[in-house]
Design a protein around this motif. Structure first.
Motif, mmCIF file in Angstrom:
data_model
loop_
_atom_site.group_PDB
_atom_site.id
_atom_site.type_symbol
_atom_site.label_atom_id
_atom_site.label_comp_id
_atom_site.label_asym_id
_atom_site.label_seq_id
_atom_site.Cartn_x
_atom_site.Cartn_y
_atom_site.Cartn_z
ATOM 1 N N VAL A 148 -38.694 -41.770 -14.647
ATOM 2 C CA VAL A 148 -38.987 -41.870 -13.214
ATOM 3 C C VAL A 148 -38.434 -43.193 -12.702
ATOM 4 C CG1 VAL A 148 -40.773 -42.019 -11.474
ATOM 5 C CG2 VAL A 148 -41.063 -40.505 -13.427
ATOM 6 N N LEU A 149 -37.568 -43.094 -11.712
ATOM 7 C CA LEU A 149 -36.978 -44.311 -11.165
ATOM 8 C C LEU A 149 -37.390 -44.445 -9.711
ATOM 9 C CD1 LEU A 149 -34.828 -46.605 -11.837
ATOM 10 C CD2 LEU A 149 -33.301 -45.216 -10.447
ATOM 11 N N PRO A 150 -38.249 -45.422 -9.413
ATOM 12 C CA PRO A 150 -38.575 -45.628 -8.006
ATOM 13 C C PRO A 150 -37.358 -46.229 -7.300
ATOM 14 C CG PRO A 150 -39.597 -47.323 -9.365
ATOM 15 C CD PRO A 150 -38.911 -46.369 -10.294
ATOM 16 N N PHE A 151 -37.167 -45.842 -6.066
ATOM 17 C CA PHE A 151 -36.058 -46.470 -5.357
ATOM 18 C C PHE A 151 -36.462 -46.791 -3.929
ATOM 19 C CE2 PHE A 151 -35.305 -41.911 -4.714
ATOM 20 C CZ PHE A 151 -35.171 -41.839 -3.348
ATOM 21 N N LEU A 152 -35.657 -47.597 -3.297
ATOM 22 C CA LEU A 152 -35.911 -47.886 -1.891
ATOM 23 C C LEU A 152 -34.600 -47.799 -1.145
ATOM 24 C CD1 LEU A 152 -34.770 -51.006 -1.669
ATOM 25 C CD2 LEU A 152 -36.964 -51.514 -2.701
ATOM 26 N N ARG A 153 -34.720 -47.510 0.124
ATOM 27 C CA ARG A 153 -33.518 -47.400 0.949
ATOM 28 C C ARG A 153 -33.363 -48.712 1.718
ATOM 29 N NH1 ARG A 153 -34.818 -41.737 0.864
ATOM 30 N NH2 ARG A 153 -32.841 -40.621 0.671
ATOM 31 N N LEU A 154 -32.215 -49.323 1.569
ATOM 32 C CA LEU A 154 -31.959 -50.562 2.314
ATOM 33 C C LEU A 154 -32.093 -50.293 3.806
ATOM 34 C CD1 LEU A 154 -29.037 -52.664 0.819
ATOM 35 C CD2 LEU A 154 -31.489 -53.027 0.668
ATOM 36 N N ARG A 155 -31.620 -49.122 4.191
ATOM 37 C CA ARG A 155 -31.716 -48.681 5.560
ATOM 38 C C ARG A 155 -33.133 -48.836 6.109
ATOM 39 N NH1 ARG A 155 -28.093 -45.527 8.304
ATOM 40 N NH2 ARG A 155 -26.428 -45.319 6.816
ATOM 41 N N GLU A 156 -34.098 -48.380 5.296
ATOM 42 C CA GLU A 156 -35.491 -48.433 5.745
ATOM 43 C C GLU A 156 -36.010 -49.867 5.721
ATOM 44 O OE1 GLU A 156 -37.720 -45.822 3.272
ATOM 45 O OE2 GLU A 156 -36.570 -44.062 3.919
ATOM 46 N N ILE A 157 -35.725 -50.535 4.622
ATOM 47 C CA ILE A 157 -36.275 -51.887 4.466
ATOM 48 C C ILE A 157 -35.796 -52.818 5.565
ATOM 49 C CG2 ILE A 157 -36.131 -53.934 3.029
ATOM 50 C CD1 ILE A 157 -37.063 -52.528 0.884
ATOM 51 N N PHE A 158 -34.507 -52.743 5.851
ATOM 52 C CA PHE A 158 -33.957 -53.650 6.861
ATOM 53 C C PHE A 158 -33.909 -53.021 8.255
ATOM 54 C CE2 PHE A 158 -31.648 -55.594 3.073
ATOM 55 C CZ PHE A 158 -32.676 -56.506 2.882
ATOM 56 N N GLY A 159 -34.463 -51.832 8.347
ATOM 57 C CA GLY A 159 -34.524 -51.185 9.653
ATOM 58 C C GLY A 159 -33.166 -50.953 10.291
ATOM 59 N N ILE A 160 -32.237 -50.461 9.496
ATOM 60 C CA ILE A 160 -30.901 -50.224 10.035
ATOM 61 C C ILE A 160 -30.858 -48.803 10.602
ATOM 62 C CG2 ILE A 160 -28.449 -50.126 9.487
ATOM 63 C CD1 ILE A 160 -29.214 -51.906 7.012
#
Lengths: 744, 101
Positions: A639-651
């Protein structure tokens, strides 16, 4: 501050460090004469040098210290715990005096000089305890009367020339080297006042190999060249010859020592020395008479002939001293100094001192070079001219090499920092009456100078904590069946682009219930929170946390661990603790190797570029049909958690048809970062962000791309943690409705 | 019985020849009571050559014989001078008039 003084300050600090290390060793092995001599030499050097720069207060204090060291060396007093402590305090005081000098104050401030006086009184106490009582007034300076020189005649050999003694090894000739040519070259450095050829080691006619060299030379030589210059003459045959050089005005005992050390018969050699002008006949007679007398006294049975042989009278130098012909300090100091001079010369030729600023400037320039190189590369690629691309790729390889060597220049071994803790451990364990040993490993691990400088304080805190809170009192240890001696270990090693420093102890470990109770009491968490073990342990890094009931003067003011963590974070590092109750705890500090330049992996989201430190990148994969709300994917069954830069930086903007995942790893944790495009490796210089952005999470700095655009450098550690936290949050939300403690 | 032999060395007294020269000198010394050594043709002498002279002198002395260097070339003389061995070897060094100053 003039140059001389600054050199003095620097070198004295080194000598002091040596002295301190020696004193610490002294406690382990009180009978190590070499060690005592080394300590004495260090003090002596400081005293001498302070005299040269006319710094009276250092000189006079060091003089007192030197006196007691001298007694120690002569076996008049023996090493004891209080004495070692006192000497270490004197060391500290000398350090303070040097600080005063460095601050360009003419006199030490009152508190420092008071300390000095207090120390001097204690030193005098030690001295007067050993002094013959009637002659001395207590409290006066007894030193002045020590080992008076009753006869000085014959003490110093009256000659202003060097004495060079050389025995060539048998293979010199076969090696194509002619001793005569070395000597002729020597003659070009100065004037050979007298030279004797010593053919004594030539064997019988049958065994004599005419191609071997059997000759030795005793040379009386006048020159303005330095000893190093003279030694250099014989550089080529360095391994093949025995070379002894006595400087001008050497003590007669040194000549005696010289005579004894040489294989030839003493009488004959003595004659040689007289003939080549190094000694006068009177001086030689006197020395040999004493030597013979000594041997006869000691061993009446042996014949006169034997008595002149060196091995029968090994203590010749000492008898001279006892008869007060030569002051022992003079002899030893001279010998010691000589050895030191050679040692230092050898060291100096390998090391150069460079101002740290110059080095920083170089690194800055290299940084600019890297950026400029990247820009050239980009333009070349765009132009499509193969030759140009080729040329720039060679250029960028060279730039990379220059960058690496420039950074290498700033690399220092962490061992020196570690070794400082010997003293700390010693002092603290004395104070706490615990028996603790410090074990050091990985001292040769290198890291950036600026990091080393800043890591000292946090390390100090951790070590003190381990000593104070970690290791249990001896009684407790015995009761639990542990060895009475506690161990604190410092270890360092490289691990995937970072350096890891571990501070571990075999003490009681962290007690989770107490931490929990304390955290609740301090209002850090509320009762009923369900925290994982790791989270509980990490509470000790929270501001205002201290579990020690009794506030000691070592640690326990409750400002400890959070400061440690902040300091380490400011170096872009992390600190973790693993602990097992009853067995011990290990604090693991993870730091980047350097603060200035990193290899990065360039990615982009919409129009903006981001740099991920390449060391942390594990792999890149394509993101296939992920529903937007899920934040984990299946990476080969993991299981690899991931995050979207888009979401984090609000792009904002259209999500492209194909997204990519960069799998990163930090401190054993993996996470994915979803980006639009992968753009490849990129070497980058970290430019710090301004103060306004200090609290920005997830961004470690910025850099300038070849095109002139700014790219943000991602703080992988923070992002990975963010990922992990989110994951935990979700897990917990599934069970209890608890709020995760803000980890920061 | 006082037979004396004269050797005149033609080659250089250097490491390249000392092996042969040692044999020759010692053999001659074994056969004769007195060896006269003419070094006037020796253009070069190094440490190995110097050692050989010292050896010859020593062996002669041991055997109660004589080894005399009757003529020195300039090269030989300068080495002996430099090493301060003139007294040890004990041969009269003839300094040609034009070199004496």
């Amino acid at each position: 501050m003039d140059e001389l003084t600054s050199v003095f300050v620097q070198e004295s600090r080194e000598q002091l460090a040596e002295m301190e290390a020696g004193l610490l060793r002294l406690e382990q092995d009180p009978h190590d004469a070499d060690n005592i001599n080394a300590i004495f030499r260090a003090a002596h050097t400081i005293k001498g040098a302070s005299g040269v720069i006319e710094c009276g207060f250092i000189e006079s204090f060091t003089h007192k210290v030197e006196n007691i060291l001298d007694k120690l060396r002569n076996g008049e007093i023996s090493v004891s715990g209080p004495l070692a402590t006192l000497l270490l305090e004197c060391c500290d005081h000398m350090g303070r005096l040097i600080d005063v000098l460095e601050a360009q104050q003419a006199q030490p401030p009152e508190d420092v000089s008071n300390q000095g006086e207090a120390l001097q009184v204690r030193l005098t106490d030690f001295l007067s305890a050993t002094e013959a009582p009637p002659a001395e007034e207590p409290g006066a300076m007894p030193i002045e009367h020590e080992s008076p020189v009753e006869i000085s005649g014959g003490g110093v050999v009256i000659t202003d020339g060097w004495h060079i003694s050389v025995r060539f090894g048998p293979n010199v000739l076969r090696g194509g080297m002619d001793p005569l040519s070395f000597l002729r070259y020597l003659a070009s450095l100065g004037e050979i006042l007298g030279m004797e050829t010593i053919p004594d080691s030539m064997p019988e006619a049958e065994e004599m190999d005419p191609e071997s060299c059997y000759l030795g030379f005793e040379i009386h030589f006048q020159t303005r060249a330095s000893k190093a210059d003279i030694e250099r003459v014989f550089d080529f045959v360095q391994d093949e010859c025995e070379l002894r050089i006595l400087p001008p005005n050497s003590k007669i005992s040194e000549y005696l020592k010289h005579i004894e050390e040489l294989p030839e018969d003493n009488m004959r050699l003595g004659e040689m020395l007289v003939r080549c002008g190094a000694l006068t006949q009177a001086e030689l007679d006197e020395a040999l008479r004493q030597q013979a007398a000594l041997t006869n006294n000691e061993d009446a049975g042996i014949t006169e002939g034997d008595a002149t042989e060196g091995h029968q009278a090994p203590q010749l130098g000492e008898i001279l001293v006892e008869q007060k012909v030569v002051q022992k300090t003079l002899v030893d100091a001279a010998v010691g100094k000589q050895a030191q001079v050679t040692e230092k010369k050898a060291k100096e030729s390998r090391m150069i001192r460079v101002q740290a600023d110059k080095l920083d400037q170089l690194i800055d320039l290299v940084g600019e070079l890297v950026i400029a190189g990247a820009s050239t590369n980009l333009l070349a690629n765009r132009s499509g001219q193969t030759e140009l691309v080729e040329a720039t790729s060679i250029l960028s390889r060279l730039v990379e090499d220059i960058r690496d060597s420039a950074l290498q220049l700033r690399m220092v071994q962490i061992g020196e920092t570690f070794n400082r803790f010997h003293r700390v451990v010693r002092d603290v364990s004395k104070e706490l009456e615990k028996n603790i040993e410090l074990q050091i490993s990985g001292g040769e691990t290198e890291l950036d100078k600026s990091v080393v400088e800043k890591i000292g304080d946090p390390l100090m805190h951790l070590v003190r904590n381990a000593l104070d809170h970690g290791i249990e009192p001896a009684a407790v240890r015995m009761a639990t069946g542990k060895p009475v001696q506690g161990h604190v270990a410092l270890n360092a090693y490289h691990d995937s682009g970072s350096i890891v420093i571990e501070v571990s102890d075999d003490g009681g470990g962290l007690k989770k219930e107490r931490i929990l109770a304390k955290a609740i009491e301090k209002g850090l968490i509320q009762q009923g929170y369900n925290l994982s073990d790791q989270e509980i342990v990490n509470l000790i890094f929270e501001p205002g946390f201290s579990t020690m009931e009794k506030v000691s003067n070592l640690s326990g003011r409750g400002v400890g661990m959070d400061v440690v963590r902040r300091n380490i974070q400011s170096l872009r590092g992390t600190v973790d603790v693993t602990t097992q109750e009853g067995i011990g705890s290990t604090f693991t500090i993870r730091l980047p190797l350097t603060l200035a330049i990193i290899d990065g992996f360039l990615v982009s989201v919409e129009q903006a570029s981001y740099v991920i430190p390449l060391d942390t990148v594990v792999e890149c994969i394509e993101l296939n049909d992920q529903p937007d709300n899920k934040h984990y994917l299946n990476l080969r069954g993991e299981v690899l958690p991931f995050l979207r830069l888009r979401e984090i930086f609000g792009i904002e903007g259209e999500i492209p048809f194909r997204e990519n995942v960069v799998v990163v790893q930090f401190a054993g944790q993996k996470a994915g970062i979803v980006v639009d495009q992968l753009m490849g490796e990129f070497q980058t210089v970290i430019k710090p962000l301004g103060n306004i952005f200090k609290h920005l999470r997830g961004i470690g700095g910025s850099t300038i791309l070849g095109s002139g655009e700014v790219a943000l450098i991602l703080d992988v550690q923070a992002l990975v943690q963010h990922c992990a936290n989110q994951e935990e949050n979700r897990k917990r939300n599934a069970g209890h409705a608890t709020r995760l403690l803000e980890s920061r | 019985m006082s037979n004396s032999q004269r050797i005149s060395l033609q080659e250089d007294l250097t490491i390249y020849h000392v092996l042969d020269q040692k044999q020759r000198l010692l053999d001659t010394l074994a056969q004769a009571d007195e060896v006269e050594l003419d070094l006037s043709q020796v253009a070069e002498m190094d440490t190995a050559g110097l050692q050989l002279l010292i050896l010859l002198k020593r062996e002669a002395q041991k055997a109660g014989k004589k080894a005399v260097i009757i003529a020195h070339s300039q090269a030989v003389r300068s080495v002996i001078d430099f090493c301060n061995l003139a007294a040890y070897l004990g041969d009269p060094l003839v300094i040609p008039a034009q070199e004496s100053n």
